[in-house]
Motif scaffolding. Sequence first.
Motif, PDB file in Angstrom:
ATOM      1  N   LEU A 159      52.747  44.464  77.891  1.00 49.61           N
ATOM      2  CA  LEU A 159      51.974  45.708  77.838  1.00 49.61           C
ATOM      3  C   LEU A 159      50.735  45.626  78.719  1.00 49.61           C
ATOM      4  O   LEU A 159      50.372  46.592  79.397  1.00 49.61           O
ATOM      5  N   GLY A 160      50.085  44.464  78.708  1.00 51.03           N
ATOM      6  CA  GLY A 160      48.911  44.301  79.566  1.00 51.03           C
ATOM      7  C   GLY A 160      49.256  44.429  81.037  1.00 51.03           C
ATOM      8  O   GLY A 160      48.550  45.097  81.802  1.00 51.03           O
ATOM      9  N   GLU A 161      50.369  43.795  81.436  1.00 53.80           N
ATOM     10  CA  GLU A 161      50.806  43.888  82.831  1.00 53.80           C
ATOM     11  C   GLU A 161      51.209  45.318  83.180  1.00 53.80           C
ATOM     12  O   GLU A 161      50.909  45.821  84.265  1.00 53.80           O
ATOM     13  N   LEU A 162      51.897  45.993  82.238  1.00 49.13           N
ATOM     14  CA  LEU A 162      52.328  47.375  82.471  1.00 49.13           C
ATOM     15  C   LEU A 162      51.126  48.293  82.675  1.00 49.13           C
ATOM     16  O   LEU A 162      51.103  49.116  83.602  1.00 49.13           O
ATOM     17  N   ARG A 163      50.107  48.163  81.806  1.00 48.91           N
ATOM     18  CA  ARG A 163      48.912  49.009  81.951  1.00 48.91           C
ATOM     19  C   ARG A 163      48.186  48.709  83.258  1.00 48.91           C
ATOM     20  O   ARG A 163      47.669  49.612  83.926  1.00 48.91           O
ATOM     21  N   TYR A 213      55.913  54.528  83.556  1.00 44.97           N
ATOM     22  CA  TYR A 213      55.004  53.872  82.611  1.00 44.97           C
ATOM     23  C   TYR A 213      55.313  54.297  81.178  1.00 44.97           C
ATOM     24  O   TYR A 213      55.396  53.460  80.269  1.00 44.97           O
ATOM     25  N   GLU A 214      55.503  55.597  80.963  1.00 43.09           N
ATOM     26  CA  GLU A 214      55.743  56.088  79.601  1.00 43.09           C
ATOM     27  C   GLU A 214      57.071  55.594  79.044  1.00 43.09           C
ATOM     28  O   GLU A 214      57.172  55.238  77.865  1.00 43.09           O
ATOM     29  N   ARG A 215      58.092  55.532  79.887  1.00 40.82           N
ATOM     30  CA  ARG A 215      59.394  55.064  79.404  1.00 40.82           C
ATOM     31  C   ARG A 215      59.353  53.582  79.048  1.00 40.82           C
ATOM     32  O   ARG A 215      59.885  53.158  78.015  1.00 40.82           O
ATOM     33  N   LEU A 216      58.744  52.768  79.902  1.00 34.53           N
ATOM     34  CA  LEU A 216      58.657  51.336  79.609  1.00 34.53           C
ATOM     35  C   LEU A 216      57.746  51.079  78.414  1.00 34.53           C
ATOM     36  O   LEU A 216      57.979  50.156  77.626  1.00 34.53           O
ATOM     37  N   LEU A 217      56.690  51.911  78.260  1.00 32.05           N
ATOM     38  CA  LEU A 217      55.815  51.783  77.097  1.00 32.05           C
ATOM     39  C   LEU A 217      56.597  52.027  75.809  1.00 32.05           C
ATOM     40  O   LEU A 217      56.419  51.313  74.807  1.00 32.05           O
ATOM     41  N   ASN A 218      57.489  53.021  75.828  1.00 37.17           N
ATOM     42  CA  ASN A 218      58.324  53.288  74.653  1.00 37.17           C
ATOM     43  C   ASN A 218      59.238  52.111  74.345  1.00 37.17           C
ATOM     44  O   ASN A 218      59.470  51.774  73.177  1.00 37.17           O
TER      45      ASN A 218
END
Length: 550
Positions: A505-509, A522-527
């Motif tokens: 999550l940190g890397e994604l953000r 971003y929203e799909r991977l966050l889900n």
Amino acid sequence: MIKVKFYLLLVVTFISISIPSAYSINSITYDREVTLHSTGLILLKDRISELDGSNRTVTLKLPRGLAENLLDYRAETVDGLNLNVRIVEFTENETMVEVMDVTSSSITLLFLVNGSALTGSTDTFTIYVPIYPGLNMDIARLNFTLTIPRAAIFEDYPSDFNISAGRLWLIRENLEKNAFRVEPVSIAESPLIDVKEFSKTITVSEHGDVIVEEFYRIVNLGSSASQIIFTLPANACEVYAKDEFGRLQSSTKTEGNTLTLTVKPRYELRRGDRYSLIITYKFPAGLIVEHHLFKYSHKLSMELGSALPIVAEYLRVNLKLPSYSTIVDVKPENYTENDGILSWTLESSGHGLVLSPIRQPPILTLNYNYNVLWSSFKPILWTLCGLVTVVIGYYVYRARVVKTVEVIPKVRAPVATKEISEFASAYEEKLNLRREMRELESNYLAGNISKAEFSARSMKIKNRIAELDKVIENLKPTIRLAGFLDELTSIEEAEADLSICDVGLGELRSRYRSGKISKHVYERLLNEYNKRIRTNESKIRRALEAISSS
């Protein structure tokens, strides 16, 4: 005398009319098929038939825009004999193509164009398509066809064309020598999948099955794409696709001698989106390699093509044979071996491309020795079989002569209710604090709280989690001795995956804030990460309930 001259003139005139000129053949049929592939390649396939085979030179024309983006081209006779083709002249709008020493009555010309370079950056693009070929002979009949991907539509096209199911077609008769016509055709909603990286991994099982994995790293240069279509051999089976998160939704359909695989990516690919996936399929034993029980020598021979129409200047191939195999000979020879895996990097030569839809793909040929009987039952297994037989015989003997001893059921050691309660309470509080930390990070990223407030509150939460971790670690030996080893293992596995999710999550953000990925990605991977977090938290709570209820 005057009559004789008159008759001679009539004879000469009749002969000159009866004998065809070197560039006039009224029976020539010209079939031109133009195909826009989903990978952005444009293929022109021309078949010229009813030639007189008089060792002549055939010339035709292409629009200069297409000729400047030619990736590959060739010509062949109906018997598969390659002909000499060259680009001989560029004018302002036209390019002359010359096919020399044509002695066959029928030839095929293939031109492969980089269509992605012609489409621009809009959802609707226009391609200038050559309709009449500019052949240096009269054409009795021209059959023209333009085919586009299934998801695409024709936005604008010439009024004299016929249209049906993603296809434009036109028939013309009696075209004069050098007749050349180019028309603009506008196409919309067409995905253009640019393959940035392609590699192939082949595994031969002990029974002779051949499993193939094809890796693709792609970029969508066209309109949004919700599916990708691959073409495989019809005898492939157990076909599926996956990405870094697991299997993808897909479907298959057999069409003639091919198998069409339709894959839905995990999210819709918009213009500029990058994506990586692997398709896997198998050839059953006997189709490519045969492994019989007492057969020692085996041969593998297969093409190294791609399930998508692509061009490539190099190709990476890995091959894994069954254990204890011995290689006799292999082509190509320039391979490396590491931990039983053979690897090749095939580079372009000759026409400049390793993979091209208009050429035969490279072929991997391998002869190797492999004893199915010995390798299936390796020496250590033979030894173990003997030991097991001796042990079974010994216990059968003991069962007959020794009295059966009653086995006392294993019970868990008693553990204090207070310690169980402390362990469960500590974990429950830790889970709640982790959730509070994630909500705090979301509020900070959304700008709802200041950086100072975020730092103070996050530090307080982290300190409390550290205190709870000490309590949990001190109680673990007691819980483990009480017989809850499986429950603790389940909790530790879930804890490890939660830590991985926190890092992800940190890397994604970070990638989202720096603009490296789009908002919808971003929203799909966050889900996806949130689903994993909820699953692991539920797993921990079930284990805690099992411990508390015992």
